[in-house]
Write a protein that holds these residues in place. Structure first.
Motif, PDB file in Angstrom:
ATOM      1  N   ILE A 152      11.186   8.268  -2.180  1.00  0.00           N
ATOM      2  CA  ILE A 152      10.796   9.372  -1.414  1.00  0.00           C
ATOM      3  C   ILE A 152      11.581  10.624  -1.596  1.00  0.00           C
ATOM      4  O   ILE A 152      11.374  11.993  -1.458  1.00  0.00           O
ATOM      5  CB  ILE A 152      10.759   8.773   0.101  1.00  0.00           C
ATOM      6  N   SER A 153      12.937  10.314  -1.628  1.00  0.00           N
ATOM      7  CA  SER A 153      13.853  11.516  -1.637  1.00  0.00           C
ATOM      8  C   SER A 153      13.996  12.137  -3.124  1.00  0.00           C
ATOM      9  O   SER A 153      14.113  13.454  -3.143  1.00  0.00           O
ATOM     10  CB  SER A 153      15.188  11.076  -1.482  1.00  0.00           C
ATOM     11  N   GLU A 154      13.245  11.785  -3.936  1.00  0.00           N
ATOM     12  CA  GLU A 154      12.885  12.032  -5.350  1.00  0.00           C
ATOM     13  C   GLU A 154      11.615  12.955  -5.359  1.00  0.00           C
ATOM     14  O   GLU A 154      11.395  13.372  -6.134  1.00  0.00           O
ATOM     15  CB  GLU A 154      13.034  11.077  -6.479  1.00  0.00           C
ATOM     16  N   GLY A 155      10.914  12.815  -4.281  1.00  0.00           N
ATOM     17  CA  GLY A 155       9.807  13.660  -4.241  1.00  0.00           C
ATOM     18  C   GLY A 155       8.568  12.959  -4.119  1.00  0.00           C
ATOM     19  O   GLY A 155       7.441  13.170  -4.088  1.00  0.00           O
ATOM     20  N   GLY A 156       8.653  11.310  -4.092  1.00  0.00           N
ATOM     21  CA  GLY A 156       7.564  10.656  -4.154  1.00  0.00           C
ATOM     22  C   GLY A 156       6.880  10.791  -2.643  1.00  0.00           C
ATOM     23  O   GLY A 156       7.309  10.505  -1.536  1.00  0.00           O
ATOM     24  N   LYS A 157       5.361  11.120  -2.530  1.00  0.00           N
ATOM     25  CA  LYS A 157       4.637  11.213  -1.293  1.00  0.00           C
ATOM     26  C   LYS A 157       3.556  10.186  -1.361  1.00  0.00           C
ATOM     27  O   LYS A 157       2.708  10.413  -0.260  1.00  0.00           O
ATOM     28  CB  LYS A 157       4.470  12.694  -1.314  1.00  0.00           C
ATOM     29  N   THR A 158       2.920   9.953  -2.409  1.00  0.00           N
ATOM     30  CA  THR A 158       1.630   9.295  -2.602  1.00  0.00           C
ATOM     31  C   THR A 158       1.884   7.949  -3.195  1.00  0.00           C
ATOM     32  O   THR A 158       2.976   7.271  -3.536  1.00  0.00           O
ATOM     33  CB  THR A 158       1.071   9.986  -3.620  1.00  0.00           C
ATOM     34  N   GLY A 159       0.691   7.133  -3.330  1.00  0.00           N
ATOM     35  CA  GLY A 159       0.854   5.728  -3.820  1.00  0.00           C
ATOM     36  C   GLY A 159       0.977   5.626  -5.099  1.00  0.00           C
ATOM     37  O   GLY A 159       1.665   4.519  -5.614  1.00  0.00           O
ATOM     38  N   ILE A 160       1.297   6.624  -5.909  1.00  0.00           N
ATOM     39  CA  ILE A 160       1.434   6.480  -7.310  1.00  0.00           C
ATOM     40  C   ILE A 160       3.023   6.047  -7.546  1.00  0.00           C
ATOM     41  O   ILE A 160       3.307   5.391  -8.170  1.00  0.00           O
ATOM     42  CB  ILE A 160       1.411   8.016  -8.084  1.00  0.00           C
ATOM     43  N   THR A 161       3.700   6.411  -6.672  1.00  0.00           N
ATOM     44  CA  THR A 161       5.068   6.013  -6.533  1.00  0.00           C
ATOM     45  C   THR A 161       5.103   4.372  -6.322  1.00  0.00           C
ATOM     46  O   THR A 161       6.013   3.824  -7.204  1.00  0.00           O
ATOM     47  CB  THR A 161       5.992   6.884  -5.293  1.00  0.00           C
ATOM     48  N   ALA A 162       4.610   3.930  -5.299  1.00  0.00           N
ATOM     49  CA  ALA A 162       4.682   2.501  -5.118  1.00  0.00           C
ATOM     50  C   ALA A 162       3.840   1.906  -6.216  1.00  0.00           C
ATOM     51  O   ALA A 162       4.363   0.554  -6.505  1.00  0.00           O
ATOM     52  CB  ALA A 162       3.889   2.338  -3.962  1.00  0.00           C
ATOM     53  N   MET A 163       2.826   2.401  -6.645  1.00  0.00           N
ATOM     54  CA  MET A 163       2.337   1.567  -8.019  1.00  0.00           C
ATOM     55  C   MET A 163       3.076   1.721  -9.174  1.00  0.00           C
ATOM     56  O   MET A 163       3.362   0.768 -10.038  1.00  0.00           O
ATOM     57  CB  MET A 163       0.884   2.517  -8.521  1.00  0.00           C
ATOM     58  N   THR A 164       3.945   2.846  -9.237  1.00  0.00           N
ATOM     59  CA  THR A 164       4.862   2.839 -10.509  1.00  0.00           C
ATOM     60  C   THR A 164       6.119   1.906 -10.425  1.00  0.00           C
ATOM     61  O   THR A 164       6.523   1.208 -11.128  1.00  0.00           O
ATOM     62  CB  THR A 164       5.574   4.149 -10.492  1.00  0.00           C
TER      63      THR A 164
END
Length: 482
Positions: free
Chosen positions: A313-325
């Protein structure tokens, strides 16, 4: 009781079982994280929780199976816990428990998690004070069974200074200039520097243990099937101790997991400031609950939203794409376990401290001016990192809040508002039941109810300024709704 501590066959079985756990942890983490991103669109990863791991292993199952129930029965308790959570989430009750918490406590939980994360990265062990400075060489360990517990020679380890300067200071400088992926760059740089063998900072020293680690590292790509724990679950609900373990898992997990997921959503800026909820919360909590039960079938302790999600999140993750990655990375790690398991602890310590420093900023929003809000928030803030348990901090905060403010409320009612804390009306934080229905949208649709007509819906504010009866001052805030 013979715990087979010196039985070579038993110890060899443990070693093989440990490889099973690596595979099953990566597999369930991949599934749960991917589902969280796909269905709930949240940047939150899931994996078996470390605190719950410890409780599961040492308090329930016990050292080498010496606990109150067997490993298989403990998995059955976790399996049922997941489905109970699923029902509570589907009905919206888990979400409601967090939404009605006083805001100072909510902020303190997020800040306490930040301290908890930072403590994982910076604090060493001590036999006298429990925690203390580390960074000593192996010959200065208190004993071989207590690595990183220093009898002397603290702050002399080359790996510690590598982690501080390359993993911490250098990463901070990259973040200062807003370099994307700064935290990951720092972790991988420290790891790459630590992999060559003939250096003072190597992760693979020329020892029997170092040789074994290096032999595993050289495999690069491998796959270890789940041989021993995949079918270990025992549905023996006739044992009363199973229900005892189930109740304990429920109250610890409902505070730990629910609080963590809510704090991560707030840290990502996804919380609605009016309803105090976040989008797709019902789906998110259902995915979390479903993953708990699926993890039990694979042989692992309760799955939870992990606090390290704050790094993404601190790197800019705001959506589900972060969790999917994250889920795909966990899936890849099943096959590249020799590489990912060889990332040393000093490579991630600096990243944890940096993320903790980002999360601690919540404390500036806590109401420190009123003791009824400040003391519960402070207890929550310090107990989470000191006990290594988010649930204990939440329990301490809620109980102290109810006791302190409950007594003040009773005295105010008995005295007909004559006995009131001096700064109650000026400084106390307003506590209100959040607007909106206690039930999620789907329940209101099934019951053919309009959520706006819920008894919990906040009345629309009047456009005209409200005045109190005394000298035209604005209405005072109150802790409870009379």
């Amino acid at each position: 009781m013979d715990l087979c501590v010196t039985d070579d066959v038993y110890l060899a079985c443990i070693a093989e079982t440990r490889l099973d756990f690596i595979t099953t942890t990566a597999a369930i983490s991949a599934l749960a994280s991917f589902l969280m991103g796909l269905l709930a669109n949240l940047p939150v990863g899931l994996a078996p929780g470390l605190g719950l791991n410890a409780y599961f292993a040492y308090s329930v199952v016990g050292f080498h199976g010496s606990g109150i129930i067997s490993y298989g029965e403990a998995l059955a308790a976790v399996f049922l816990e997941g489905w109970i959570f699923f029902i509570l989430s589907l009905l919206g009750l888990r979400q409601w428990l967090v939404r009605i918490m006083p805001q100072s406590l909510v902020l303190a939980v997020g800040a306490g998690i930040g301290l908890f994360i930072a403590g994982l990265g910076v604090v060493g062990g001590s036999t006298s004070t429990l925690v203390g400075l580390g960074g000593c060489l192996s010959e200065n360990f208190v004993s071989p069974d207590l690595p990183n517990y220093c009898a002397g020679g603290v702050l002399r380890s080359p790996t510690m200074w590598l982690g501080i300067f390359l993993g911490g200071i250098f990463t901070s400088i990259l973040m200062l200039y807003r370099v994307r992926g700064a935290i990951l760059i720092g972790i991988f740089l420290v790891s790459i520097v630590s992999w060559p063998r003939p250096t003072p900072v190597t992760y693979f020293p020329h020892t029997p243990a170092g040789d074994a680690l290096f032999d595993y590292f050289k495999k690069v790509v491998t796959f270890h099937p789940i041989n021993k724990i995949g079918k270990a679950i025992e549905f023996n609900y006739k044992n009363g101790q199973v229900w005892y373990a189930l109740v304990t898992f429920l109250y610890v997990d409902i505070l730990d997991t629910t609080g963590t997921l809510y704090s991560m959503a707030k840290f990502a800026g996804l919380r609605d400031p009016v309803t105090l909820d976040f989008e797709n919360s019902t789906i998110a909590y259902c995915v979390d609950a479903f993953s708990i039960s699926m993890g039990a079938l694979l042989g692992t302790s309760p799955v939870t939203s992990f606090v390290e999600s704050a790094t993404g999140i601190s790197e800019g993750g705001k959506t589900g794409i972060t969790a999917m990655t994250t889920g795909l990375a966990f899936l890849v790690s099943v096959f590249f376990a020799p590489i990912f398991s060889s990332i040393p602890g000093w490579a991630t310590g600096g990243a944890l401290v940096i993320v903790g420093s980002l999360m601690i900023r919540n404390v500036k929003e806590i109401n420190w001016n009123y003791i009824g809000d400040a003391v519960p928030a402070f207890l929550t803030l310090v107990i989470i990192p000191l006990t290594y348990n988010i649930a204990y901090g939440v329990i301490a905060g809620i109980l102290s809040y109810l006791l302190i403010n409950g007594v003040a409320w009773i005295l105010r009612k008995i005295s007909n508002d004559r006995i009131v804390p001096p700064n109650f009306y000026e400084e106390s934080e307003e506590w209100v039941i959040p607007p909106g229905s206690i039930f999620p949208a789907w329940v209101n649709i099934v019951l053919r109810r309009n959520p706006s007509e819920s008894e919990f819906e906040e009345e629309k504010p009047d456009d005209s300024p409200k005045q109190s009866s005394a000298e035209g001052e604005p209405e005072k805030k109150a802790h409870v709704i009379d």
